[in-house]
Motif scaffolding. Structure first.
Motif, mmCIF file in Angstrom:
data_model
loop_
_atom_site.group_PDB
_atom_site.id
_atom_site.type_symbol
_atom_site.label_atom_id
_atom_site.label_comp_id
_atom_site.label_asym_id
_atom_site.label_seq_id
_atom_site.Cartn_x
_atom_site.Cartn_y
_atom_site.Cartn_z
ATOM 1 N N ASN A 1 0.797 -1.221 0.000
ATOM 2 C CA ASN A 1 0.000 0.000 0.000
ATOM 3 C C ASN A 1 0.835 1.278 0.000
ATOM 4 O OD1 ASN A 1 -2.481 -1.464 0.219
ATOM 5 N ND2 ASN A 1 -2.006 -1.812 2.387
ATOM 6 N N ARG B 1 6.187 2.525 4.505
ATOM 7 C CA ARG B 1 6.057 2.592 5.967
ATOM 8 C C ARG B 1 7.384 3.097 6.521
ATOM 9 N NH1 ARG B 1 2.969 -1.076 10.004
ATOM 10 N NH2 ARG B 1 3.959 -0.590 12.002
ATOM 11 N N PRO C 1 1.456 3.882 5.399
ATOM 12 C CA PRO C 1 1.294 4.333 4.008
ATOM 13 C C PRO C 1 0.134 5.298 3.799
ATOM 14 C CG PRO C 1 1.804 1.998 4.064
ATOM 15 C CD PRO C 1 1.591 2.419 5.488
ATOM 16 N N ASP C 2 -0.922 5.189 4.611
ATOM 17 C CA ASP C 2 -2.066 6.083 4.442
ATOM 18 C C ASP C 2 -1.886 7.417 5.149
ATOM 19 O OD1 ASP C 2 -2.347 5.448 7.089
ATOM 20 O OD2 ASP C 2 -4.304 4.473 6.894
ATOM 21 N N GLY C 3 -0.702 7.629 5.771
ATOM 22 C CA GLY C 3 -0.424 8.881 6.449
ATOM 23 C C GLY C 3 -0.705 8.867 7.938
ATOM 24 N N GLU C 4 -1.375 7.832 8.435
ATOM 25 C CA GLU C 4 -1.647 7.742 9.872
ATOM 26 C C GLU C 4 -0.330 7.553 10.623
ATOM 27 O OE1 GLU C 4 -4.488 5.223 13.000
ATOM 28 O OE2 GLU C 4 -4.237 4.558 10.919
#
Length: 245
Positions: free
Chosen positions: A169, A172, A197-200
Protein backbone atom coordinates in the motif's frame (compact mmCIF):
# COMPACT_ATOMS: atom_id res chain seq x y z
CA UNK A 1 23.03 -17.38 7.59
CA UNK A 2 24.66 -18.29 10.89
CA UNK A 3 23.21 -21.19 12.83
CA UNK A 4 20.87 -19.96 15.56
CA UNK A 5 20.58 -21.83 18.82
CA UNK A 6 18.22 -21.71 21.80
CA UNK A 7 15.04 -22.87 20.08
CA UNK A 8 13.78 -24.56 23.32
CA UNK A 9 14.08 -21.19 25.04
CA UNK A 10 12.00 -19.56 22.30
CA UNK A 11 9.27 -22.15 22.78
CA UNK A 12 9.15 -21.42 26.50
CA UNK A 13 9.14 -17.66 25.96
CA UNK A 14 6.28 -17.94 23.49
CA UNK A 15 3.92 -18.69 26.35
CA UNK A 16 5.40 -15.94 28.50
CA UNK A 17 7.45 -18.14 30.84
CA UNK A 18 11.17 -18.56 31.49
CA UNK A 19 12.71 -21.89 30.52
CA UNK A 20 12.51 -23.38 34.04
CA UNK A 21 10.06 -25.67 35.89
CA UNK A 22 6.98 -23.95 37.32
CA UNK A 23 8.14 -24.36 40.93
CA UNK A 24 11.42 -22.62 40.15
CA UNK A 25 9.57 -19.81 38.35
CA UNK A 26 7.42 -19.07 41.38
CA UNK A 27 10.39 -19.26 43.73
CA UNK A 28 12.57 -16.77 41.90
CA UNK A 29 10.49 -14.89 39.29
CA UNK A 30 13.76 -14.28 37.51
CA UNK A 31 14.34 -14.60 33.78
CA UNK A 32 16.41 -17.69 32.97
CA UNK A 33 18.88 -17.87 30.07
CA UNK A 34 19.88 -21.21 28.49
CA UNK A 35 22.70 -23.37 29.77
CA UNK A 36 26.03 -22.22 28.35
CA UNK A 37 24.84 -18.62 28.18
CA UNK A 38 25.37 -15.63 30.46
CA UNK A 39 23.09 -12.64 31.00
CA UNK A 40 24.85 -9.28 31.31
CA UNK A 41 22.13 -6.61 31.38
CA UNK A 42 18.51 -5.92 32.30
CA UNK A 43 16.87 -2.72 31.04
CA UNK A 44 13.66 -1.14 32.36
CA UNK A 45 12.14 1.10 29.67
CA UNK A 46 9.12 3.32 29.13
CA UNK A 47 5.93 1.79 27.66
CA UNK A 48 5.98 -1.06 30.21
CA UNK A 49 8.91 -3.02 28.77
CA UNK A 50 11.74 -4.87 30.51
CA UNK A 51 14.50 -6.43 28.37
CA UNK A 52 17.23 -8.93 29.11
CA UNK A 53 20.51 -9.26 27.18
CA UNK A 54 22.76 -12.31 27.12
CA UNK A 55 25.56 -14.01 25.22
CA UNK A 56 26.23 -17.70 24.58
CA UNK A 57 29.64 -19.36 24.41
CA UNK A 58 28.75 -21.41 21.32
CA UNK A 59 27.58 -18.41 19.28
CA UNK A 60 29.82 -16.35 16.96
CA UNK A 61 31.92 -13.76 18.76
CA UNK A 62 30.20 -10.41 19.18
CA UNK A 63 26.65 -11.74 18.83
CA UNK A 64 24.09 -11.38 21.58
CA UNK A 65 20.45 -12.09 22.39
CA UNK A 66 17.68 -9.88 23.74
CA UNK A 67 14.26 -10.84 25.06
CA UNK A 68 11.62 -8.15 25.67
CA UNK A 69 8.74 -8.61 28.10
CA UNK A 70 5.63 -6.67 29.08
CA UNK A 71 3.05 -7.34 31.81
CA UNK A 72 1.93 -10.52 30.02
CA UNK A 73 5.39 -12.00 29.53
CA UNK A 74 7.86 -12.21 26.68
CA UNK A 75 6.73 -10.93 23.28
CA UNK A 76 9.95 -10.81 21.21
CA UNK A 77 13.45 -12.22 20.97
CA UNK A 78 16.23 -10.86 18.76
CA UNK A 79 19.72 -11.97 17.78
CA UNK A 80 22.23 -9.29 16.72
CA UNK A 81 25.96 -8.97 16.14
CA UNK A 82 28.62 -6.49 17.29
CA UNK A 83 27.56 -4.03 14.57
CA UNK A 84 23.95 -4.35 15.76
CA UNK A 85 22.83 -5.89 12.47
CA UNK A 86 19.37 -7.49 12.74
CA UNK A 87 20.44 -11.11 12.16
CA UNK A 88 17.19 -12.68 13.29
CA UNK A 89 14.12 -11.86 15.37
CA UNK A 90 11.02 -13.68 16.55
CA UNK A 91 7.54 -12.34 17.32
CA UNK A 92 6.56 -14.76 20.07
CA UNK A 93 2.83 -14.00 20.06
CA UNK A 94 2.30 -13.47 16.36
CA UNK A 95 4.56 -16.37 15.41
CA UNK A 96 6.55 -14.43 12.80
CA UNK A 97 10.27 -14.72 12.15
CA UNK A 98 12.52 -12.14 10.45
CA UNK A 99 15.90 -13.15 9.02
CA UNK A 100 18.52 -10.84 7.56
CA UNK A 101 19.35 -11.60 3.92
CA UNK A 102 23.13 -11.63 3.59
CA UNK A 103 25.20 -10.05 2.18
CA UNK A 104 23.56 -6.64 2.46
CA UNK A 105 23.99 -3.83 -0.06
CA UNK A 106 25.05 -1.42 2.73
CA UNK A 107 25.24 -3.18 6.12
CA UNK A 108 24.38 -1.33 9.31
CA UNK A 109 27.61 -0.53 11.16
CA UNK A 110 27.81 0.66 14.74
CA UNK A 111 31.57 1.01 14.29
CA UNK A 112 31.06 3.50 11.45
CA UNK A 113 28.45 5.42 13.43
CA UNK A 114 30.78 5.84 16.42
CA UNK A 115 33.81 6.68 14.25
CA UNK A 116 32.20 9.15 11.83
CA UNK A 117 28.96 10.24 13.48
CA UNK A 118 26.68 8.73 10.84
CA UNK A 119 25.89 5.43 9.16
CA UNK A 120 23.65 4.62 6.19
CA UNK A 121 22.10 1.22 5.57
CA UNK A 122 20.43 -0.69 2.76
CA UNK A 123 19.42 -4.25 3.57
CA UNK A 124 16.63 -6.79 3.16
CA UNK A 125 14.72 -8.99 5.61
CA UNK A 126 13.01 -12.31 4.91
CA UNK A 127 9.76 -12.16 6.87
CA UNK A 128 7.86 -15.39 7.55
CA UNK A 129 4.45 -15.32 9.22
CA UNK A 130 1.01 -16.88 9.03
CA UNK A 131 0.30 -15.00 5.79
CA UNK A 132 3.36 -16.37 3.98
CA UNK A 133 6.93 -15.38 3.20
CA UNK A 134 7.81 -11.81 2.24
CA UNK A 135 10.89 -9.78 1.43
CA UNK A 136 11.21 -6.32 3.01
CA UNK A 137 13.78 -3.96 1.50
CA UNK A 138 14.93 -1.38 4.04
CA UNK A 139 16.80 1.88 3.64
CA UNK A 140 17.78 4.12 6.52
CA UNK A 141 20.40 5.88 8.57
CA UNK A 142 21.63 6.50 12.11
CA UNK A 143 23.45 9.68 13.12
CA UNK A 144 24.84 11.03 16.37
CA UNK A 145 23.39 14.37 17.44
CA UNK A 146 26.52 15.28 19.43
CA UNK A 147 24.52 15.18 22.66
CA UNK A 148 24.65 12.64 25.45
CA UNK A 149 22.47 11.92 28.47
CA UNK A 150 23.03 10.13 31.74
CA UNK A 151 20.52 7.41 32.59
CA UNK A 152 20.89 5.54 35.87
CA UNK A 153 24.57 6.46 36.05
CA UNK A 154 25.40 5.39 32.47
CA UNK A 155 26.28 7.79 29.67
CA UNK A 156 24.28 7.30 26.50
CA UNK A 157 24.88 8.96 23.13
CA UNK A 158 21.78 10.46 21.52
CA UNK A 159 21.01 9.51 17.92
CA UNK A 160 18.62 10.50 15.17
CA UNK A 161 17.43 7.69 12.95
CA UNK A 162 15.00 6.77 10.22
CA UNK A 163 14.28 3.67 8.20
CA UNK A 164 11.56 2.69 5.76
CA UNK A 165 10.35 -0.10 3.53
CA UNK A 166 7.76 -0.50 0.79
CA UNK A 167 4.48 -2.33 1.40
CA UNK A 168 1.71 -3.25 -1.01
CA UNK A 169 0.00 0.00 0.00
CA UNK A 170 3.01 2.30 0.00
CA UNK A 171 5.95 3.26 2.22
CA UNK A 172 6.06 2.59 5.97
CA UNK A 173 8.53 4.80 7.82
CA UNK A 174 9.89 4.86 11.39
CA UNK A 175 11.96 7.79 12.69
CA UNK A 176 12.97 9.52 15.89
CA UNK A 177 15.71 9.46 18.49
CA UNK A 178 17.43 6.54 20.16
CA UNK A 179 20.41 6.00 22.47
CA UNK A 180 23.72 4.15 22.17
CA UNK A 181 26.03 2.85 24.88
CA UNK A 182 29.57 2.54 23.50
CA UNK A 183 30.82 -0.04 25.98
CA UNK A 184 27.90 -2.41 25.62
CA UNK A 185 27.64 -1.68 21.86
CA UNK A 186 23.87 -1.55 22.19
CA UNK A 187 21.07 0.66 20.89
CA UNK A 188 18.15 1.52 23.15
CA UNK A 189 14.76 2.88 22.13
CA UNK A 190 13.62 6.46 22.52
CA UNK A 191 10.93 8.75 21.11
CA UNK A 192 9.79 7.18 17.85
CA UNK A 193 7.12 7.90 15.24
CA UNK A 194 5.72 5.34 12.80
CA UNK A 195 4.05 6.70 9.65
CA UNK A 196 1.82 4.24 7.80
CA UNK A 197 1.29 4.33 4.01
CA UNK A 198 -2.07 6.08 4.44
CA UNK A 199 -0.42 8.88 6.45
CA UNK A 200 -1.65 7.74 9.87
CA UNK A 201 1.02 8.10 12.56
CA UNK A 202 1.76 6.42 15.89
CA UNK A 203 4.11 7.77 18.51
CA UNK A 204 5.85 5.86 21.28
CA UNK A 205 8.40 6.42 24.02
CA UNK A 206 10.67 3.42 24.66
CA UNK A 207 13.46 5.28 26.46
CA UNK A 208 15.56 3.34 28.99
CA UNK A 209 14.97 4.33 32.62
CA UNK A 210 17.03 1.87 34.68
CA UNK A 211 19.89 -0.55 34.04
CA UNK A 212 20.83 -3.56 36.15
CA UNK A 213 24.02 -5.58 35.70
CA UNK A 214 24.78 -8.86 37.52
CA UNK A 215 24.52 -8.39 41.26
CA UNK A 216 22.48 -5.18 41.01
CA UNK A 217 18.89 -4.79 42.18
CA UNK A 218 16.40 -5.69 39.47
CA UNK A 219 18.77 -7.85 37.43
CA UNK A 220 16.75 -10.47 35.47
CA UNK A 221 13.43 -9.34 36.95
CA UNK A 222 10.43 -10.31 34.85
CA UNK A 223 8.35 -7.35 36.00
CA UNK A 224 8.33 -4.13 33.93
CA UNK A 225 7.69 -1.06 36.08
CA UNK A 226 7.36 2.07 33.89
CA UNK A 227 4.07 3.10 32.25
CA UNK A 228 2.33 -0.12 33.29
CA UNK A 229 -1.09 -0.62 34.83
CA UNK A 230 -3.57 1.76 33.28
CA UNK A 231 -0.96 3.16 30.88
CA UNK A 232 -0.79 1.82 27.32
CA UNK A 233 1.62 -1.10 27.21
CA UNK A 234 3.80 -2.28 24.34
CA UNK A 235 1.30 -4.97 23.44
CA UNK A 236 -1.12 -2.26 22.25
CA UNK A 237 1.41 -0.71 19.88
CA UNK A 238 2.21 -1.68 16.27
CA UNK A 239 4.80 -4.52 16.22
CA UNK A 240 7.56 -2.32 14.74
CA UNK A 241 7.53 -0.25 17.94
CA UNK A 242 8.64 -3.22 19.98
CA UNK A 243 12.01 -3.71 18.34
CA UNK A 244 14.40 -0.90 19.15
CA UNK A 245 17.30 -0.58 16.71
Amino acid sequence: MRAVRNIPLLAALAVGLPATPLAAQEASRLFQVPEGCEAFLTVQSRSCIVSHHWTCAADPEGTHWRASLDQDGAFSVSFTDAEFRWLRSWSLRGGGTDTLIEPEEDPASLTELLATGSDSMVFSIREENELGVFRRDYTGFDSLTGESVEVDGRELLVTEFAYQYDTANGVRRTEGNQFVHEGWRLFFGGLETVTLPDGETFEGNYSPMEFAEPGERGFLTMQPIYDCGDMMSAVDAPPVWRVAR
